[in-house]
Design an enzyme around this catalytic site. Structure first.
Site, PDB file in Angstrom:
ATOM      1  N   ASN A 184     -20.092 -12.936  20.907  1.00  0.00           N
ATOM      2  CA  ASN A 184     -19.606 -12.041  20.663  1.00  0.00           C
ATOM      3  C   ASN A 184     -20.353 -11.282  22.976  1.00  0.00           C
ATOM      4  OD1 ASN A 184     -19.353  -8.612  20.501  1.00  0.00           O
ATOM      5  ND2 ASN A 184     -21.563  -8.670  19.629  1.00  0.00           N
ATOM      6  N   HIS A 224     -21.833  -7.825  24.172  1.00  0.00           N
ATOM      7  CA  HIS A 224     -22.499  -6.502  23.941  1.00  0.00           C
ATOM      8  C   HIS A 224     -22.745  -5.652  25.077  1.00  0.00           C
ATOM      9  CE1 HIS A 224     -24.673  -4.129  21.585  1.00  0.00           C
ATOM     10  NE2 HIS A 224     -25.636  -3.935  21.570  1.00  0.00           N
ATOM     11  N   ASP A 230     -26.456  -8.483  16.434  1.00  0.00           N
ATOM     12  CA  ASP A 230     -26.749  -8.910  18.162  1.00  0.00           C
ATOM     13  C   ASP A 230     -27.611  -9.410  18.335  1.00  0.00           C
ATOM     14  OD1 ASP A 230     -23.993  -6.380  18.454  1.00  0.00           O
ATOM     15  OD2 ASP A 230     -25.211  -5.613  18.385  1.00  0.00           O
TER      16      ASP A 230
HETATM   17  C1  GAR Z   1     -16.535  -3.662  25.730  1.00  0.00           C
HETATM   18  O1  GAR Z   1     -17.363  -2.948  26.029  1.00  0.00           O
HETATM   19  C2  GAR Z   1     -17.689  -4.253  24.433  1.00  0.00           C
HETATM   20  O2  GAR Z   1     -18.885  -4.753  24.875  1.00  0.00           O
HETATM   21  C3  GAR Z   1     -18.004  -3.404  23.089  1.00  0.00           C
HETATM   22  O3  GAR Z   1     -16.514  -3.063  22.523  1.00  0.00           O
HETATM   23  C4  GAR Z   1     -16.445  -2.742  24.253  1.00  0.00           C
HETATM   24  C5  GAR Z   1     -14.736  -3.247  24.006  1.00  0.00           C
HETATM   25  O4  GAR Z   1     -14.479  -2.704  24.637  1.00  0.00           O
HETATM   26  N1  GAR Z   1     -18.833  -3.956  22.109  1.00  0.00           N
HETATM   27  C6  GAR Z   1     -19.802  -3.769  21.432  1.00  0.00           C
HETATM   28  O5  GAR Z   1     -19.521  -2.617  21.037  1.00  0.00           O
HETATM   29  C7  GAR Z   1     -19.560  -5.095  20.153  1.00  0.00           C
HETATM   30  N2  GAR Z   1     -20.640  -4.339  19.667  1.00  0.00           N
HETATM   31  P1  GAR Z   1     -11.870  -2.222  24.708  1.00  0.00           P
HETATM   32  O6  GAR Z   1     -12.070  -2.476  23.761  1.00  0.00           O
HETATM   33  O7  GAR Z   1     -11.940  -1.845  25.403  1.00  0.00           O
HETATM   34  O8  GAR Z   1     -11.999  -4.196  24.833  1.00  0.00           O
END
Ligand code: GAR
Length: 218
Positions: free
Chosen positions: A113, A115, A151
């Protein structure tokens, strides 16, 4: 010269815009990321990330949580869908649904993942608003193996970004995402090269337990 290794087969799970997926697709096309995305799966049928996968000729699948009586049933359907593509790893790229314990156990050590925080700071949602409220001098992003603790799995790599006095959630997230687009491919290349694994609840790099997450850029 070493013979190139076979691309690592992965499945990507996402819920949203898919800019993280796009970074992986771009690096694969450029020949700088040694993975093959066998499929992109979403819990949101209208996730723009699915369109990005289709544009790149990658198979997609959407599973609607409302079609399943409960969480476990959804995750069982998700697992059957994943298994059809025989991936070696499952890569979460903005997948916003919590994975059940039984799902995580089934793929122990095989789920990664990314995060948007310097874990263990700010597990869960709304990390940008929370870091601005807290007045922290820095924020960032973490790549980690997934365990049943939200997480909370062993960290692999982190990217740090200074929080500026004029920052908004948007400006800060833009700078963090810029780092994420480079950090995730860097980690996946290490995985493809067989250098990383999760063992005894820890991240191992080149057969040594990591005491601290690696820093991006290396
Ligand atoms: C990313 O910034 C990632 O770090 C976060 O979602 C975004 C996805 O962006 N992940 C989380 O929050 C997981 N808990 P995207 O849809 O533009 O790829």
């Amino acid at each position: 010269m070493n013979a190139p290794t076979t691309p690592l087969p992965i499945v990507v799970l996402l819920s949203g815009s898919g800019t993280t997926l796009q970074a992986l697709l771009d690096e694969i096309r450029a020949g700088t990321l040694n993975v093959e995305i066998k499929a992109v799966i979403s819990d949101q049928p209208d996730a723009p990330g699915l369109g990005r996968a289709e544009d790149a000729g990658v198979e997609t699948c959407a599973l609607l949580p409302g079609d399943y009586p409960e969480h476990q049933a959804f995750d069982r359907a998700l697992a059957s869908c994943i298994d059809k593509f025989k991936p070696k790893y499952i890569v979460l790229a903005g997948y916003m649904r919590i994975l059940s314990e039984s799902f995580v156990e089934r793929y122990a050590g095989k789920i990664l993942n990314i995060h948007p925080s310097l874990l263990p700071r700010f597990r869960g949602l709304n990390t940008y608003a929370r870091v601005l409220d807290a007045g922290d001098p820095e924020h960032g992003s973490s790549v980690h193996f997934v365990t049943a603790k939200l997480d909370g799995g062993p960290l692999i790599m982190q990217a740090r970004v200074a929080v500026l006095p004029q920052d908004t959630e948007e400006s800060l997230s833009a700078r963090v995402k810029e780092q994420e687009r480079k950090m995730y491919p860097a980690v996946l290349n290490m995985l493809a090269a067989g250098r990383l694994e999760m063992k005894d609840g820890q991240t191992w790099l080149d057969q040594q337990a990591l005491e601290q997450p690696m820093e991006h850029p290396l």
